[in-house]
Design a protein around this motif. Structure first.
Motif, PDB file in Angstrom:
ATOM      1  N   ARG A 120       0.825  -1.207   0.000  1.00 12.97           N
ATOM      2  CA  ARG A 120       0.000   0.000   0.000  1.00 12.97           C
ATOM      3  C   ARG A 120       0.858   1.256   0.000  1.00 12.97           C
ATOM      4  N   LEU A 121       2.025   1.187   0.628  1.00 16.61           N
ATOM      5  CA  LEU A 121       2.904   2.348   0.673  1.00 16.61           C
ATOM      6  C   LEU A 121       3.554   2.609  -0.684  1.00 16.61           C
ATOM      7  N   ARG A 166       1.517   4.818  -2.582  1.00 15.76           N
ATOM      8  CA  ARG A 166       1.382   6.163  -2.026  1.00 15.76           C
ATOM      9  C   ARG A 166       2.733   6.816  -1.750  1.00 15.76           C
ATOM     10  N   LEU A 190      -2.406  10.377   4.545  1.00 12.95           N
ATOM     11  CA  LEU A 190      -2.637   8.937   4.673  1.00 12.95           C
ATOM     12  C   LEU A 190      -3.673   8.638   5.750  1.00 12.95           C
ATOM     13  N   GLU A 229      -2.299   3.435   7.389  1.00 17.69           N
ATOM     14  CA  GLU A 229      -1.175   3.656   6.482  1.00 17.69           C
ATOM     15  C   GLU A 229      -0.048   4.411   7.179  1.00 17.69           C
ATOM     16  N   GLN A 230      -0.410   5.369   8.021  1.00 17.04           N
ATOM     17  CA  GLN A 230       0.614   6.088   8.784  1.00 17.04           C
ATOM     18  C   GLN A 230       1.357   5.145   9.729  1.00 17.04           C
TER      19      GLN A 230
END
Length: 261
Positions: free
Chosen positions: A135-136, A139, A147, A151-152
């Motif tokens: 996922r990173l 992004r 985010l 995600e963070q």
């Protein structure tokens, strides 16, 4: 460090803020190499302070260890600069992620490698982290502030991994996350331990999740260890259930003394 000795040993430490406010009162714990340990307790119990004492981030908050010692791999570290603690192999993922909101995902990840001088190795590690957190990769050029919370948390974990740690200090990784994301983050933590051999010290209010992940647990209350034992036994302990339901007071029932199960 002997072959059978713990990777991390916290020996009867006391922590004081501003020279007068005592937060920890004789905390002792150990984490074996490749092991996973949970610090359980309510807000204000001393979990975050214990982790900051180990990583020596207390200094930035006008706190210090006033008694006891902290040893990592047989070396005393409670007097070291925080950057030196990281270099030795201890990475701290703080409560609330603490990312640089205006930096991109990749820029945040690179801050975990500030002490390194191997550009090619850093690039390889970035690719490895993107593989671990697909996922990173999607992004990578987004600012961290855009985010989701989950995600963070992945970025925060990835940033810690960029330092090549042997011991991960994780402070409330489930905080503010939806249940499905909490499950995903805990599976990632489990994989870091089982596949990469990282040792874990996890401060967490979600006792059920934490005790399903670790080998051993310590319950903190008012800056003291009031209960400790193998995770399997803590899961069945009536005091733990009452504690997390807010019924009764472990410290009062146990007269302030740790109980080894």
């Amino acid at each position: 460090m002997s072959d059978n000795g713990p990777l991390l040993r916290v020996n009867d430490i006391e922590v004081v803020y501003d020279g007068v406010i005592q937060v920890l009162r004789g905390v002792s714990l150990a984490v074996q190499a490749g092991g996973a340990v949970a610090l359980l307790g309510a807000n204000g119990a001393g979990k975050s302070t214990t982790l900051k004492a180990i990583s020596n981030l207390l200094l930035s908050e006008r706190g210090r260890v006033t008694r006891g010692s902290i040893e990592y791999a047989g070396q005393r570290i409670d007097g070291l600069d925080p950057a030196d603690v990281v270099t030795l192999g201890v990475a701290h993922v703080m409560e609330g992620r603490r990312l640089f909101a205006q930096l991109t995902v990749e820029e945040n990840l690179r801050t975990g490698a500030l002490s390194r001088r191997d550009p090619a190795g850093i690039r390889r590690d970035l690719d490895r982290i993107m593989d671990r957190f697909p996922r990173l990769r999607e992004r990578v050029s987004l600012k961290a502030g855009h985010l989701s919370g989950g995600e963070q948390q992945m970025v925060a974990l990835g940033r810690a991994l960029m330092a090549h740690p042997k011991l991960l200090l994780l402070d409330e990784p489930s905080m503010g996350l939806a249940p499905l994301m909490v499950k995903e983050i805990f599976e990632i933590i489990r994989t870091l331990r089982t596949k990469e051999g990282l040792s874990i010290l996890l401060a967490e209010q979600n006792a059920a999740r934490a005790l399903a992940l670790v080998d051993h647990g310590y319950v903190l209350e008012s800056g003291k260890v009031v209960l400790e034992g193998p995770a399997a036994e803590l899961r069945e302990n009536g005091d733990i259930r009452r504690f997390y339901l807010g019924i009764g007071d472990i410290a009062e029932r146990r007269a302030g003394k740790p109980v080894a199960l």
